[in-house]
Design a protein around this motif. Sequence first.
Motif, PDB file in Angstrom:
ATOM      1  N   GLN A 111      -1.771   4.921 -12.975  1.00  0.00           N
ATOM      2  CA  GLN A 111      -0.908   4.780 -11.803  1.00  0.00           C
ATOM      3  C   GLN A 111       0.383   4.099 -12.210  1.00  0.00           C
ATOM      4  OE1 GLN A 111      -3.831   2.911  -9.024  1.00  0.00           O
ATOM      5  NE2 GLN A 111      -2.646   4.005  -7.504  1.00  0.00           N
ATOM      6  N   SER A 112       1.490   4.602 -11.723  1.00  0.00           N
ATOM      7  CA  SER A 112       2.746   3.919 -11.989  1.00  0.00           C
ATOM      8  C   SER A 112       2.780   2.651 -11.153  1.00  0.00           C
ATOM      9  CB  SER A 112       3.926   4.820 -11.618  1.00  0.00           C
ATOM     10  OG  SER A 112       3.944   5.013 -10.224  1.00  0.00           O
ATOM     11  N   VAL A 113       3.691   1.761 -11.492  1.00  0.00           N
ATOM     12  CA  VAL A 113       3.776   0.497 -10.773  1.00  0.00           C
ATOM     13  C   VAL A 113       4.044   0.750  -9.296  1.00  0.00           C
ATOM     14  CG1 VAL A 113       5.095  -1.624 -10.562  1.00  0.00           C
ATOM     15  CG2 VAL A 113       4.494  -0.760 -12.811  1.00  0.00           C
ATOM     16  N   GLN A 114       4.919   1.727  -9.021  1.00  0.00           N
ATOM     17  CA  GLN A 114       5.229   2.057  -7.632  1.00  0.00           C
ATOM     18  C   GLN A 114       3.964   2.433  -6.876  1.00  0.00           C
ATOM     19  OE1 GLN A 114       8.620   4.325  -6.820  1.00  0.00           O
ATOM     20  NE2 GLN A 114       8.090   4.416  -4.678  1.00  0.00           N
ATOM     21  N   SER A 115       3.172   3.324  -7.487  1.00  0.00           N
ATOM     22  CA  SER A 115       1.972   3.788  -6.823  1.00  0.00           C
ATOM     23  C   SER A 115       0.960   2.653  -6.655  1.00  0.00           C
ATOM     24  CB  SER A 115       1.423   4.978  -7.614  1.00  0.00           C
ATOM     25  OG  SER A 115       0.054   4.951  -7.692  1.00  0.00           O
ATOM     26  N   LEU A 116       0.901   1.755  -7.674  1.00  0.00           N
ATOM     27  CA  LEU A 116      -0.002   0.604  -7.573  1.00  0.00           C
ATOM     28  C   LEU A 116       0.353  -0.272  -6.381  1.00  0.00           C
ATOM     29  CD1 LEU A 116      -0.185  -0.556 -11.306  1.00  0.00           C
ATOM     30  CD2 LEU A 116      -2.144   0.023  -9.912  1.00  0.00           C
ATOM     31  N   LEU A 117       1.660  -0.473  -6.207  1.00  0.00           N
ATOM     32  CA  LEU A 117       2.096  -1.393  -5.160  1.00  0.00           C
ATOM     33  C   LEU A 117       2.038  -0.740  -3.779  1.00  0.00           C
ATOM     34  CD1 LEU A 117       5.147  -3.147  -6.863  1.00  0.00           C
ATOM     35  CD2 LEU A 117       2.788  -3.893  -6.773  1.00  0.00           C
ATOM     36  N   VAL A 118       2.333   0.564  -3.723  1.00  0.00           N
ATOM     37  CA  VAL A 118       2.382   1.246  -2.428  1.00  0.00           C
ATOM     38  C   VAL A 118       0.972   1.458  -1.870  1.00  0.00           C
ATOM     39  CG1 VAL A 118       2.937   3.446  -1.329  1.00  0.00           C
ATOM     40  CG2 VAL A 118       4.615   2.331  -2.782  1.00  0.00           C
ATOM     41  N   GLU A 119      -0.003   1.569  -2.782  1.00  0.00           N
ATOM     42  CA  GLU A 119      -1.376   1.830  -2.360  1.00  0.00           C
ATOM     43  C   GLU A 119      -1.840   0.827  -1.300  1.00  0.00           C
ATOM     44  OE1 GLU A 119      -4.324   1.569  -5.454  1.00  0.00           O
ATOM     45  OE2 GLU A 119      -5.262   3.398  -4.720  1.00  0.00           O
ATOM     46  N   GLY A 120      -1.600  -0.448  -1.597  1.00  0.00           N
ATOM     47  CA  GLY A 120      -2.015  -1.479  -0.650  1.00  0.00           C
ATOM     48  C   GLY A 120      -1.259  -1.374   0.659  1.00  0.00           C
ATOM     49  N   LEU A 121       0.062  -1.088   0.558  1.00  0.00           N
ATOM     50  CA  LEU A 121       0.886  -0.980   1.761  1.00  0.00           C
ATOM     51  C   LEU A 121       0.374   0.145   2.660  1.00  0.00           C
ATOM     52  CD1 LEU A 121       4.487  -1.420   0.318  1.00  0.00           C
ATOM     53  CD2 LEU A 121       3.164  -3.056   1.656  1.00  0.00           C
ATOM     54  N   LYS A 122       0.007   1.269   2.033  1.00  0.00           N
ATOM     55  CA  LYS A 122      -0.474   2.411   2.799  1.00  0.00           C
ATOM     56  C   LYS A 122      -1.772   2.060   3.492  1.00  0.00           C
ATOM     57  CE  LYS A 122       1.459   6.555   0.764  1.00  0.00           C
ATOM     58  NZ  LYS A 122       1.351   7.386  -0.448  1.00  0.00           N
ATOM     59  N   HIS A 124      -2.718  -0.569   4.616  1.00  0.00           N
ATOM     60  CA  HIS A 124      -2.528  -1.445   5.759  1.00  0.00           C
ATOM     61  C   HIS A 124      -1.422  -0.958   6.690  1.00  0.00           C
ATOM     62  CE1 HIS A 124      -5.415  -4.465   4.547  1.00  0.00           C
ATOM     63  NE2 HIS A 124      -5.013  -4.275   3.320  1.00  0.00           N
ATOM     64  N   GLY A 125      -0.992   0.298   6.501  1.00  0.00           N
ATOM     65  CA  GLY A 125      -0.008   0.886   7.396  1.00  0.00           C
ATOM     66  C   GLY A 125       1.348   0.209   7.362  1.00  0.00           C
ATOM     67  N   LEU A 126       1.700  -0.312   6.194  1.00  0.00           N
ATOM     68  CA  LEU A 126       2.972  -1.034   6.100  1.00  0.00           C
ATOM     69  C   LEU A 126       4.010  -0.267   5.296  1.00  0.00           C
ATOM     70  CD1 LEU A 126       1.423  -4.479   5.153  1.00  0.00           C
ATOM     71  CD2 LEU A 126       2.407  -3.911   7.365  1.00  0.00           C
ATOM     72  N   HIS A 127       3.721   1.024   5.003  1.00  0.00           N
ATOM     73  CA  HIS A 127       4.582   1.708   4.045  1.00  0.00           C
ATOM     74  C   HIS A 127       5.893   2.199   4.647  1.00  0.00           C
ATOM     75  CE1 HIS A 127       1.756   4.494   5.821  1.00  0.00           C
ATOM     76  NE2 HIS A 127       2.597   5.475   5.607  1.00  0.00           N
ATOM     77  N   ALA A 128       6.101   1.976   5.940  1.00  0.00           N
ATOM     78  CA  ALA A 128       7.356   2.409   6.544  1.00  0.00           C
ATOM     79  C   ALA A 128       8.557   1.767   5.846  1.00  0.00           C
ATOM     80  CB  ALA A 128       7.357   2.066   8.028  1.00  0.00           C
ATOM     81  N   ASP A 129       8.460   0.463   5.613  1.00  0.00           N
ATOM     82  CA  ASP A 129       9.588  -0.198   4.953  1.00  0.00           C
ATOM     83  C   ASP A 129       9.268  -0.485   3.483  1.00  0.00           C
ATOM     84  OD1 ASP A 129       7.649  -1.992   5.563  1.00  0.00           O
ATOM     85  OD2 ASP A 129       9.025  -3.631   6.041  1.00  0.00           O
ATOM     86  N   ALA A 130       8.507   0.438   2.870  1.00  0.00           N
ATOM     87  CA  ALA A 130       8.074   0.224   1.489  1.00  0.00           C
ATOM     88  C   ALA A 130       9.216  -0.087   0.523  1.00  0.00           C
ATOM     89  CB  ALA A 130       7.266   1.421   1.020  1.00  0.00           C
ATOM     90  N   PRO A 131      10.314   0.719   0.515  1.00  0.00           N
ATOM     91  CA  PRO A 131      11.349   0.473  -0.493  1.00  0.00           C
ATOM     92  C   PRO A 131      11.877  -0.959  -0.482  1.00  0.00           C
ATOM     93  CG  PRO A 131      11.729   2.551   0.605  1.00  0.00           C
ATOM     94  CD  PRO A 131      10.605   1.893   1.333  1.00  0.00           C
ATOM     95  N   THR A 132      12.166  -1.496   0.706  1.00  0.00           N
ATOM     96  CA  THR A 132      12.697  -2.859   0.730  1.00  0.00           C
ATOM     97  C   THR A 132      11.638  -3.862   0.300  1.00  0.00           C
ATOM     98  OG1 THR A 132      12.163  -2.851   3.072  1.00  0.00           O
ATOM     99  CG2 THR A 132      14.472  -2.529   2.486  1.00  0.00           C
ATOM    100  N   ARG A 133      10.410  -3.651   0.754  1.00  0.00           N
ATOM    101  CA  ARG A 133       9.336  -4.562   0.376  1.00  0.00           C
ATOM    102  C   ARG A 133       9.132  -4.577  -1.138  1.00  0.00           C
ATOM    103  NH1 ARG A 133       4.803  -6.636   3.308  1.00  0.00           N
ATOM    104  NH2 ARG A 133       5.140  -6.466   5.538  1.00  0.00           N
TER     105      ARG A 133
END
Lengths: 364, 327
Positions: A111-122, A124-133
Motif C-alpha cells: 500500500q502506498s502511504v496515501q492509501s495507508l492513511l486514507v484507509e482509516g479515514l474511509k 470512519h467516513g472522514l475522507h471528504a476532506d482527505a487531502p487537507t487532513r
Amino acid sequence: MSDALVEIDDLKVHFPIKSGLLFDRTVGHVYAVDGVSLTIAKGETYGLVGESGCGKSTLGRGLLRLVEPTSGSIKFDGTDVRALAGEKMRQFRRRMQMVFQDPMSSLDPRQSVQSLLVEGLKAHGLHADAPTRLKSTLDAVGLPASALSKYPHEFSGGQRQRIGIARALVLGPELIVADEPVSALDVSIQAQVVNLLGDLQDSLGLTYLVIAHDLAVIRHISDIIGVMYLGALVEEASADQLYSRPLHPYTRALLSAVPIPDPRVEDRRERMLLAGDLPSPANPPSGCRFRTRCPWSQLRCASERPALRVFDDSGQRVACHFAAEILSGKLRPHEVRAELVRPDSPGADAGGELIPTQPDLPTQ
Amino acid sequence: MPLLDVRDLSVTFERRGTRPVRAVDGVSFTVEPGQTVGLVGESGCGKSVTSLAIMGLLPRRGNKVTGEVRFEDTDLLTLRPKDLRDWRGRDIGMIFQDPLSSLNPVIPLGVQVAEVLERHQGRTRQAALREARELLDAVGIPDPARRLKEFPHQLSGGMRQRALIAIALACKPRLLIADEPTTALDVTIQAQILTLLKELVDDSGTALVMITHDLGVVAGLCDTVNVLYAGKVVERAYRHDLFAEPRHPYTHGLLQSVPRLDVDRGERLHQIRGSVSDNIPWPEGCAFAPRCDRLVDDCIGETVPLEPTFRGGALRCTNPVPKEVAV
C-alpha cells in the motif's frame, strides 16, 4: 491534576490453554494481565515498563479491545468501552489509536502511504476532506508531501515509524497507545521519534499510553510510570519520583540493571542482580509474584498477595508488604538462589503460541 | 605484541548486476592479551561483518575480503578453511546475538558443549560430557546435570545465552568475540550476562571483543572503544576519554541523544539529523558529513585519515568537537 481520560479498573486478560485431540479442553490459563487498575489523565503520558512477558503489551491491546478482556472495566472519557458493541465500538476506535513497534511489519508493503492513511479515514467516513487532513498530518510528523505516492520500503526505519504515527494521527484521536515505538530504531533515530511524540503532544493535546522496556526512554517521555511484573502493576509513581525513590524491589533491580553510558558512573555503581528468570505467567507463584526472585522476601509474601496501595502523600503506589521496612533499611536483603524456570511447562508453551511476542530487538 | 591485529580490513559484497557494497572499509584495530575492546555503531555500520570476517565466517561467494587479520603470528585470512577450523573454538571463541538460532535445536545441550572439547582436545564423549557439566555450572546454569540432556527450546533466553558462553569458553580461548550478546535479552537478564562475562574474562585472562550498539554496555565493560560509522572507524579512545570528551561529532551526538537515567530529564533530546542510509553524494570524504553539524568544506572531496590522538586513541575528523564544549 486534570481529568481522567482513561480509567481501568481491575482489568484481567486471561488466555485459555487448550489441549486434547478431539475436543479442545481448557487445561489452564495464561494470566497475561491479572488485575490492573490505573488512571490516565487527559494530556498526560502514562509509561508502562516491564520485561518481555510481563503483560504490558496485552494491557495496551486489552485497553483498545484488540484482545477481549476477561473481566474488569475500562472507562474512556466517561464511556464504558467494554459495553460498546459492534458498530458503536468500531466508531469509537477513532478516538483511540495505536502505534506499533516494528514499522516494517505493521505497514502493508503493497500500500502506498496515501492509501495507508486514507484507509482509516474511509472506515470512519472522514475522507471528504482527505487531502487537507493528509497534508496537515504529514506536516505534523515531518514528512514531505511527496511521501504520499511512495511505498513503505522506500523509507528508512525512522521515517517508517513517522508513517505509523501519521496513520494513528490522521483520525484525530484523543488517546494514542504506542507499543514500543522506538525500540526497533537506532539510537540516533530514537531521539528524533521521541522528540516528535513530545512535540505532537504539545501541539495537539494528545494523551499517550507508552509501552516500552527501555527505562531511560520511558522516563524521558512519561509523566506517570507504571512498572509491571507478571501481569500486575507493582509500582506506580511520577517519573522523577520513581527514579529518585524506587520502593518496590523489582523497580530497584530494573533501575540498577540499566547500563549507563558513563564509565565513571558504571565503575562506582552498586548493582542489584536478580537471580533467575521470569516465572511462567500460566503458573504464577503464590502470594507476591516477585517473591521467587526477591532478595527481601518473607514468609508473608508467599501466603498473601500484596495489593497496590498508596504509599504516602506523594501518591506513589506500590504493591509490596515491606516497602516501608525496605526503604528504612530495617529489612536486610538475603541471598536468592536461582530457581528453575521451565519454558517447556504446558502453560508457557501454549502462551507463547497465543501471543506471538517479538523479542525486544533493535534492528541489526 | 598484540594478540589480535586487524590491519586495513575491507569487505566488499558483490553481486552481479548491482553496485558493489563496501560494508567494512579499511578497519584497523588491535587487541592486547586480556584486554576488552568494544566495537560500537548503529545498524549497517559494519560491526558484525567485521567480526564475521575475522572468524572467516562470511559466505565463500559474493564477497571480497582484503587486509590482514593477524592472530599472534598467523594471518587468519590466508589460512585454508580446513586449517582455520582448528583455530575457531580453540583459540578464538564466538558468542552470537540470538542464542536460539545459534544452538542446534535437535541436539541435546550437553552434546553441543562436549563436541567442542572432543574436536579440539581429543576427549572421549564421556570425559567431555563430565567437563561440560562443570562448564555449565561455571556459567551459572542451575542443575547442570539435567540440563545436559535437554534441548535448547527447554531453556529460557538467558540460560541459552549462558550455554552459548559455556561453549565459547570450553577450550579456554585466548580471544572471545561477542556479537551483541545481550541485545535479545531483558535488562535484568542482560545485567546477569554482562556480570558473568566480566567475571569470566577477568578470571581467565581472555581478551574480549565486544560488539554492541549500546553505549551503556560499552561504558561498563570495555577498556578501549572503537566507534564505527559506515564501515570505518571514526573514533577510537580509552573508554574514560571517549565518554568524558567525545571528539567526533557522531560520537558526541550519539552520547547526547541517549536519555540517561542518572541525570535530570531535559525537555528535548539532542537529535542527529537524517539517518544512516542517507546517500553520500560524494565518492570521497566523510560519510557522516550529510548529517554533521560541524560540516566544513574540507570534509567533502578527500578522504579524511584516521589520525592518532593521545593514549592510543585516534580520530577521523577534520573539524572535531573542541574539548571544552564536549559533554
